[in-house]
Design a protein around this motif. Structure first.
Motif, PDB file in Angstrom:
ATOM      1  N   CYS A  75     -16.448   0.475 -10.667  1.00  0.00           N
ATOM      2  CA  CYS A  75     -17.470   0.920 -11.120  1.00  0.00           C
ATOM      3  C   CYS A  75     -18.337   0.040 -11.564  1.00  0.00           C
ATOM      4  O   CYS A  75     -18.459  -1.043 -11.315  1.00  0.00           O
ATOM      5  CB  CYS A  75     -16.011   0.785 -12.203  1.00  0.00           C
ATOM      6  N   SER A  95      -5.233  -1.237 -16.675  1.00  0.00           N
ATOM      7  CA  SER A  95      -6.091  -1.046 -15.538  1.00  0.00           C
ATOM      8  C   SER A  95      -5.093  -2.178 -14.597  1.00  0.00           C
ATOM      9  O   SER A  95      -4.742  -3.227 -15.194  1.00  0.00           O
ATOM     10  CB  SER A  95      -7.061  -1.038 -15.118  1.00  0.00           C
ATOM     11  N   ASP A 104      -4.612  -3.443 -10.287  1.00  0.00           N
ATOM     12  CA  ASP A 104      -4.812  -2.897  -8.995  1.00  0.00           C
ATOM     13  C   ASP A 104      -4.307  -3.221  -8.152  1.00  0.00           C
ATOM     14  O   ASP A 104      -4.243  -3.388  -6.405  1.00  0.00           O
ATOM     15  CB  ASP A 104      -6.328  -3.370  -8.561  1.00  0.00           C
ATOM     16  N   ARG A 107      -2.111   1.581 -14.844  1.00  0.00           N
ATOM     17  CA  ARG A 107      -2.969   2.663 -13.582  1.00  0.00           C
ATOM     18  C   ARG A 107      -3.943   1.943 -12.508  1.00  0.00           C
ATOM     19  O   ARG A 107      -4.456   1.040 -13.227  1.00  0.00           O
ATOM     20  CB  ARG A 107      -3.711   3.562 -14.825  1.00  0.00           C
ATOM     21  N   THR A 112      -6.163   2.357  -9.424  1.00  0.00           N
ATOM     22  CA  THR A 112      -7.060   2.877  -8.694  1.00  0.00           C
ATOM     23  C   THR A 112      -6.931   2.485  -8.004  1.00  0.00           C
ATOM     24  O   THR A 112      -6.965   1.437  -6.519  1.00  0.00           O
ATOM     25  CB  THR A 112      -8.548   2.423  -9.349  1.00  0.00           C
ATOM     26  N   GLN A 142      -7.865   2.344  -3.411  1.00  0.00           N
ATOM     27  CA  GLN A 142      -9.030   1.948  -2.530  1.00  0.00           C
ATOM     28  C   GLN A 142      -8.942   1.069  -1.633  1.00  0.00           C
ATOM     29  O   GLN A 142      -7.966   0.802  -1.342  1.00  0.00           O
ATOM     30  CB  GLN A 142     -10.258   1.367  -3.652  1.00  0.00           C
ATOM     31  N   ALA A 145      -9.780   6.380  -6.193  1.00  0.00           N
ATOM     32  CA  ALA A 145     -11.234   6.248  -6.488  1.00  0.00           C
ATOM     33  C   ALA A 145     -12.184   7.046  -6.406  1.00  0.00           C
ATOM     34  O   ALA A 145     -12.111   8.066  -5.296  1.00  0.00           O
ATOM     35  CB  ALA A 145     -11.221   5.013  -5.381  1.00  0.00           C
ATOM     36  N   ASP A 146     -12.807   7.549  -7.225  1.00  0.00           N
ATOM     37  CA  ASP A 146     -14.028   8.041  -7.244  1.00  0.00           C
ATOM     38  C   ASP A 146     -15.221   7.980  -6.381  1.00  0.00           C
ATOM     39  O   ASP A 146     -15.564   6.522  -6.654  1.00  0.00           O
ATOM     40  CB  ASP A 146     -14.526   8.260  -8.973  1.00  0.00           C
ATOM     41  N   CYS A 181      -8.825  12.790 -11.220  1.00  0.00           N
ATOM     42  CA  CYS A 181      -8.447  12.596 -12.769  1.00  0.00           C
ATOM     43  C   CYS A 181      -8.059  14.033 -12.915  1.00  0.00           C
ATOM     44  O   CYS A 181      -8.866  13.827 -14.972  1.00  0.00           O
ATOM     45  CB  CYS A 181      -9.407  11.453 -13.734  1.00  0.00           C
TER      46      CYS A 181
END
Length: 345
Positions: free
Chosen positions: A40, A124, A126, A164, A166, A168, A195-196, A335
């Motif tokens: 991000c 968040s 991870d 949440r 993400t 990666q 991950a975007d 998402c």
């Protein structure tokens, strides 16, 4: 509910791509963040912008007219907002459900406010401590989250506090450990998303260069490792999936693997079922409005009312032309939102 090309939603919600009801609204209320996550770029901002209660006041009738029922406060980090009480009180007056989406670093310090202002919290997370702290690039970030959750539980024991994650490169083989970590600190549940890698969301003025994408994306061998990790998650966590502690069904968990495989060109990208542009909107900290996190802006709340924006020529034309199954942005989406009968998934 899936989105068909000709009739995205029942006529009770949409008439010729005009939005009658906007149940979900995401407000990125603060532009800065207190983490430095590799996936991000929000933390790179050097100016501070906020959405304040006064900014929303002129949209009171729009919020009522559009029947907004659920607002998610995101950012940046919402708990860095200078007048969180004023903002939440404004939304409370409209009887709107308020969800906090947070890094959790300020949760212990702001636990009294969070318990009072919010209906639920999404943190968040991870991975287990060493993974989370490495990704967040904040020493003892996990420990700060754990202390915050404990303090919030003391203030309001029954408050839903979700994680949440993400997925990666840095955590793709630690999903089971991440569930253990969520359980260990008393979280109410956990959700996973990929991950975007390819959009302009999250303060990316330009698309990421290949080198940057590769620092977050998976190699072919890592995709194989993720495949095995998801298989173990599904087989070992049957109870957590069945009970809803893990929010995703096995199908949705496999879609995370598909996302990274598609990025490598190993399969064709596939759009999720989604109706976000017809039932929700995202308002950035500078007032700009998007139909979802990933598509271009359709207006600004400093220039027009929210109702005028979501039903303006730009927004209606966008929805009319949008074919989610074929749109390249939707095909890479991580998402999605499906909304039906007041519930989301």
């Amino acid at each position: 509910m899936s989105v068909a090309t000709e009739h995205p939603l029942p006529v009770s919600l949409v008439d010729a791509n005009r939005v009658r009801s906007l149940p979900v609204l995401v407000l990125n209320v603060h532009s800065r963040c207190n983490c430095r996550c590799v996936m991000c770029d929000i933390w790179k901002r050097d100016t501070t912008e906020e959405i304040k209660a006064a900014d929303l006041a002129r949209h009171r009738e729009s919020l009522r007219k559009l029947a907004v029922r659920w607002v998610v406060l995101s950012g940046g980090e919402p708990l860095m907002h200078s007048d969180l009480r004023g903002l939440c009180n404004f939304l409370r007056e409209l009887r709107i459900r308020i969800t906090l989406l947070t890094t959790g670093l300020l949760l212990e310090r702001r636990s009294v406010d969070v318990a009072e202002f919010f209906d639920d919290v999404i943190i968040s997370l991870d991975g287990p401590p060493e993974v989370h702290n490495t990704i967040r690039r904040i020493p003892e970030a996990f420990e700060m989250v754990a202390n915050g959750v404990q303090r919030l539980r003391q203030e309001r024991p029954d408050m839903p506090i979700m994680a949440r994650t993400t997925v990666q490169k840095a955590n793709h083989n630690r999903l089971n450990d991440t569930v253990d970590a969520a359980l260990s600190i008393g979280l109410s549940g956990i959700s996973f998303l990929a991950a975007d890698l390819t959009s302009e969301a999250f303060n990316r003025p330009l698309l990421w260069q290949v080198e940057k994408q590769n620092s977050v994306a998976l190699t072919q061998s890592e995709v194989s490792a993720l495949d095995g990790e998801v298989a173990r998650l599904i087989s070992r966590r049957h109870h957590e999936i069945q009970s809803g502690y893990i929010a995703e069904s096995p199908d949705k968990l496999w879609r995370i693997v598909e996302h990274f495989r598609a990025h490598l060109g190993l399969e064709t990208p596939r759009s999720p079922e989604c109706n976000a542009p017809w039932v929700s909107a995202v308002v950035e900290s500078d007032g700009s409005v998007r139909p979802c996190f990933f598509h271009r802006t359709i207006g600004n709340i400093s220039e027009s009312s929210l109702d005028e924006i979501v039903n303006g020529e730009s927004a209606v034309s966008f929805r009319r032309a949008l074919n989610i199954a074929k749109n390249p942005i939707c095909q890479r989406c991580v998402c999605s939102l499906k909304h039906s009968n007041g519930e989301s998934a």
